[in-house]
Each structure stands twice: as C-alpha cells, then as structure tokens.
Scaffold this motif. Structure first.
Motif, PDB file in Angstrom:
ATOM      1  N   PHE A  15      -2.323  45.682  68.178  1.00 45.21           N
ATOM      2  CA  PHE A  15      -1.797  46.978  67.744  1.00 45.21           C
ATOM      3  C   PHE A  15      -0.947  47.604  68.842  1.00 45.21           C
ATOM      4  O   PHE A  15       0.143  48.136  68.577  1.00 45.21           O
ATOM      5  CB  PHE A  15      -2.955  47.906  67.380  1.00 45.21           C
ATOM      6  N   GLU A  16      -1.419  47.566  70.071  1.00 41.73           N
ATOM      7  CA  GLU A  16      -0.664  48.155  71.182  1.00 41.73           C
ATOM      8  C   GLU A  16       0.681  47.464  71.364  1.00 41.73           C
ATOM      9  O   GLU A  16       1.720  48.122  71.533  1.00 41.73           O
ATOM     10  CB  GLU A  16      -1.482  48.067  72.466  1.00 41.73           C
ATOM     11  N   ASP A  17       0.688  46.142  71.305  1.00 46.87           N
ATOM     12  CA  ASP A  17       1.945  45.396  71.453  1.00 46.87           C
ATOM     13  C   ASP A  17       2.897  45.725  70.304  1.00 46.87           C
ATOM     14  O   ASP A  17       4.113  45.856  70.511  1.00 46.87           O
ATOM     15  CB  ASP A  17       1.658  43.894  71.488  1.00 46.87           C
ATOM     16  N   GLY A  18       2.347  45.882  69.090  1.00 46.43           N
ATOM     17  CA  GLY A  18       3.197  46.194  67.949  1.00 46.43           C
ATOM     18  C   GLY A  18       3.844  47.557  68.061  1.00 46.43           C
ATOM     19  O   GLY A  18       5.030  47.732  67.756  1.00 46.43           O
ATOM     20  N   ALA A  20       4.407  49.231  70.876  1.00 44.17           N
ATOM     21  CA  ALA A  20       5.331  49.250  72.008  1.00 44.17           C
ATOM     22  C   ALA A  20       6.648  48.565  71.690  1.00 44.17           C
ATOM     23  O   ALA A  20       7.716  48.974  72.181  1.00 44.17           O
ATOM     24  CB  ALA A  20       4.671  48.585  73.212  1.00 44.17           C
ATOM     25  N   SER A  21       6.608  47.517  70.866  1.00 40.12           N
ATOM     26  CA  SER A  21       7.820  46.758  70.576  1.00 40.12           C
ATOM     27  C   SER A  21       8.564  47.226  69.330  1.00 40.12           C
ATOM     28  O   SER A  21       9.653  46.732  69.047  1.00 40.12           O
ATOM     29  CB  SER A  21       7.464  45.275  70.406  1.00 40.12           C
ATOM     30  N   SER A  22       7.978  48.174  68.599  1.00 33.74           N
ATOM     31  CA  SER A  22       8.588  48.591  67.335  1.00 33.74           C
ATOM     32  C   SER A  22       9.534  49.768  67.480  1.00 33.74           C
ATOM     33  O   SER A  22      10.105  50.234  66.488  1.00 33.74           O
ATOM     34  CB  SER A  22       7.505  48.963  66.318  1.00 33.74           C
ATOM     35  N   GLY A  23       9.697  50.257  68.690  1.00 38.50           N
ATOM     36  CA  GLY A  23      10.548  51.418  68.886  1.00 38.50           C
ATOM     37  C   GLY A  23       9.960  52.670  68.281  1.00 38.50           C
ATOM     38  O   GLY A  23      10.683  53.530  67.764  1.00 38.50           O
TER      39      GLY A  23
END
Length: 487
Positions: A15-18, A20-23
């Motif tokens: 969830f955190e990576d998603g 952070a990378s989703s703008g």
C-alpha cells in the motif's frame, strides 16, 4: 492497554509503495482495518483504506497554509527575512470529519467478525503532521469511533498511524478516547493475513414480540434484535462437532464449522401473554450466515465472541440499510400506507393495519478480498451482485475484477419480519382456540366415523340393558308364580 501494533507486512508495504508511486496528493486520510485483541496487549493491522473524495469531488484531507504570527506579519513588509520565514512554515492538515466518519460507517458494515475499523492513518510530510494540533487529530479519531458500532467491545483506545513521505518512515500512536491524549507505541511488521483461521456458522432464529402502543418501527426492530442478542450470548458452541470448553485449542488451519446450542426458552408464548396495551405483534424469523477470523496467538474464545458479534452486527446493519433507504425516499404519505403497494415498514402504524404485512431483510453475500479473506455486502430484492461490487469498489477500493462465480451467496432465503395488528393478535388467539376445539377438514372423515361408531356403541348398550331388564322381570315373575301355586 495496547503496547504494540503488528501490521501485515506484504499488504501494508505494498500500500505504501502504491501511494508513493501513484502521484497521490501531499496529504491523505483513511481508515485502519484490523483488530484490538482482548487476549493480548497488541493490535493487529490488516489493511489501510483511503477515504474517497466527497460527493463534491473534494479530498477528505487537505493542507492549509499556516497563518503568520503578528511579529512575522509586521516584518513581512520590512524585508525579505519575514516573508521567507512565513513561507517556510509547514502547512497544517485539515479534515472533512463527517465524511471520514461516514466512510468508516460504510466500511464497518462490510467487515466480518474479527475485523473492524480501529483507527485512522494520515499520509503527510513530517512537518505538516507535527504542525497539526493533536486535538484536531484526536477529534477525527473520536468522531470515527462514534460512527462505528463495536458490539461486545469495551476498548477505549484507537490507532493513529502516520505514513511520512518526507522523510519516508512509519510512526504509530495510541489515542485514549476518554482524554484524547496521544502516546507513541511500538510498530512492527509480520505475516498476518496468511495466518488467519476462519470460523463459519449459520444461525437460524425466530422470535415473537408484542408491540406496545405507539412504538416506532425502529424501536420495535431494535427490541427484537436485542432479544436475539441475549439469546446468542447465552448459546453454547460446537466447533467441528465438539463442544467448546475453556482452554480448547485447534491445530487445524482449515475453515471451522460452528453450531450454536440455544438454551430452552422459558418465556410464555405470545398468545398466552396479557394483551393489555398491545398494539400489534412482530414475528421476526430467518437465518444469518456469519463468519469470523482469528489472528495468530489469539484464543478460540475470541473467535466464538467475534462470531456472535458478527451475527448481531449483521442484523443491525440490515436494519440500518432499511432505515437509510426509507430516509432517502420518504415521499409516501402516512395516510396512504394501507392502500399502497410499496408500503414502507417504517411507516406502519400497527393499530391501523387491517391485515398482516411482511417484508424481507437484505440478504448477505460474501465477496473475495485479501489473501482468501472476504468482505460482505447486502442485497435488496431489486439488486444484483453487480450493484454490490460497485459499492465495494467505491468504499473498500477493490482493484481486481471479480467474476460473479467468485461471490458467495450463503443465504438462500432472506430473513423476514411480519407485522400484525392488535386485531390479528386477538383473532389469532381465538382461531387457535377454535382450531384446538374443532377438527381440521382433513380429520373430519375420521372424526365422523368415530362419532358413528360411538353412536352405534351407545345404541347397542341401551338395547342390551333393556333385554337384561326384561329377562329379570320374566325370571322374577316365574319365581313369584311358582311360589303362589305351591301355596
């Protein structure tokens, strides 16, 4: 008291990576789904659910520029230093508290036993989080907690998880609901979702309650559910056919079937109760498919308690859905209730009913969610599973496309409630008395045959008695005649 928080490593880090990378925006608020364990001093975190934008398209959490102080406002026109120090102040977080609470209410309705909304998370920079008053954060948590029903739970603590993207790190605090204070606690990761055990049961119920004069529909149904709550809490449990006892352990990790043994009912039947002050009768019957998850290092007793709580929460959720739908569409006039084909249960006036009125509660369905776990939703008579999937995508943020075949519909028939007026109660009692006194049409031929045989038997007995009497008279006459002839 919660001293440590354990989160599912794969789910939370993904969830955190998603995010952070989703703008995603520089601030975000959402719900923490997990469990506050009564058997230990740790809390379990299974998932984080972002709160969707409001109906107006506004975010539930935004940044507000910090207001300059009086000293900085004076220096702002005198030189660069004041303007620079004012612009460097980190913005604070502001929340649409009511919208976050409504999201929590909708999510809670979809969660099964052993999972609940246990707090909120905030995605923001370290500076903005620290610049926000702790009282503001505590207020959001309090309102969310009030919107989420916790049946059978007396926890006075909730979680506040901060996901910082500058710098990137995690922090967790415990919010004391009574005082609103925030204290830090340990936060670590582990494998949770893959270690869950599943407990299932089908609870069949039937209850009859007299309705007192002028009681509104919501109060009547709440009384019925409260009656069932006491019944469920006193039930004994069979787990895979074995009677549950304190200290019982289960080694198998497969799904477990639970059956509840209800105590004998000692209350009088409704027909034998006093009818004084009674306006009508409620018959509430059906079945509830319940499910609960047990985390690692938790006792079997907690699974049984969570399963019982899921039964009651499910019934209350269905009642809330009926009430919500009626509030959204209240164009029906009260004086047209009896003549309308679309009669609303909430508008029923018991003493004005002329015939019984029945309506169905929403049916529960199970929708696949995380690592073999499920969430639930409720279908009205006019709805399909596609409607449920649309709601779940909006509320739970389901990302995968699900096939209809993967959705479980364990409740074949919906629970129903029948409302009867005072006259139905009285005539029902009279008809039951007549039914006991009069034979049914099916039994009338045999009843007539028995009556004919009894009549024939009575006639034969009378003839036999007359014959015996006649013989006695003849014998007596003969003895008397012989005695007279001798003399």
């Amino acid at each position: 008291m919660v001293k440590a928080v354990v989160a599912d490593e794969a789910r939370i880090k993904a969830f955190e990576d998603g995010v952070a990378s989703s703008g995603a925006p520089r601030s975000q608020v959402g719900l923490v789904v997990g469990k506050l364990s009564a058997s230990s001093d740790r809390a379990l975190v299974y998932s984080l659910l972002p709160t969707p934008p409001t109906d107006a398209g506004e975010p539930a959490c935004s940044l507000r520029a910090a207001a300059p102080s009086a000293g900085k406002a004076k220096s702002k026109g005198g030189g660069k230093g004041g303007a620079t120090s004012s612009s460097d102040a980190p913005p604070t977080l502001q929340f649409d508290v009511d919208w976050v609470a409504e999201h929590a209410r909708q999510v809670s309705r979809m969660l099964l036993g052993g999972m609940s909304v246990i707090g909120i998370y905030v995605w923001a920079s370290e500076g903005s989080f620290k610049a926000t008053s702790p009282a503001v954060l505590s207020q959001v948590i309090r309102v969310v907690s009030q919107a989420v029903p916790c049946y059978g739970s007396d926890f006075d603590e909730r979680l506040l998880i901060h996901l910082s993207y500058s710098p990137r790190r995690w922090a967790c605090r415990i919010c004391e609901m009574a005082s609103g204070s925030l204290r830090p606690c340990d936060f670590k990761f582990s494998k949770l979702l893959t270690s869950l055990q599943t407990f299932r049961c089908t609870y069949n119920f039937e209850t009859r309650l007299n309705v007192v004069q002028a009681e509104p529909f919501k109060k009547v149904m709440s009384k019925a559910i409260s009656h069932l709550t006491k019944e469920v809490q006193n039930a004994k449990a069979l787990i895979d056919g074995v009677l549950f006892l304190d200290g019982m352990t289960i080694t198998s990790e497969s799904s477990h079937k639970v059956d509840f043994l209800l105590p004998f009912k000692t209350n009088l039947p409704v027909g034998e109760c006093s009818l004084e002050g009674v306006a009508g009768l409620l018959l509430f019957a059906g079945s509830v498919s319940a499910l609960a998850y047990l985390g690692p290092k938790e006792s079997i007793l907690e699974a049984i308690s969570d399963l019982k709580a899921d039964i009651i929460a499910s019934l209350r959720s269905r009642l809330d859905i009926i009430l919500d739908d009626d509030e959204a569409d209240d164009d029906l006039a009260t004086n047209d209730v009896e003549n309308s084909l679309s009669l609303k249960a909430t508008l029923v006036i018991f003493h004005e009913l002329r015939e019984p009125y029945s309506f169905s509660f929403p049916r529960r369905i199970l929708i696949p969610w995380l690592d073999g776990s499920y969430i639930c939703d409720y279908l009205q008579q006019s709805e399909t599973t596609k409607d449920a999937l649309e709601r779940c995508k909006e509320v739970i943020s389901l990302e995968t496309d699900l096939e209809d075949s993967s959705i479980l519909e364990p409740e074949v028939a919906a629970a129903s409630a029948t409302l009867e007026s005072f006259w139905d109660v009285v005539s029902g009692a009279s008809s039951r008395a007549r039914a006991r006194a009069e034979p049914s049409p099916k039994d009338r031929p045999s009843e007539q045959a028995n009556s004919s045989r009894r009549a024939q038997g009575s006639s034969f007995s009378i003839l036999a008695a007359l014959f015996v009497l006649l013989v006695a008279l003849l014998v007596g006459y003969m003895f008397a005649f012989s005695a007279n002839s001798k003399t």
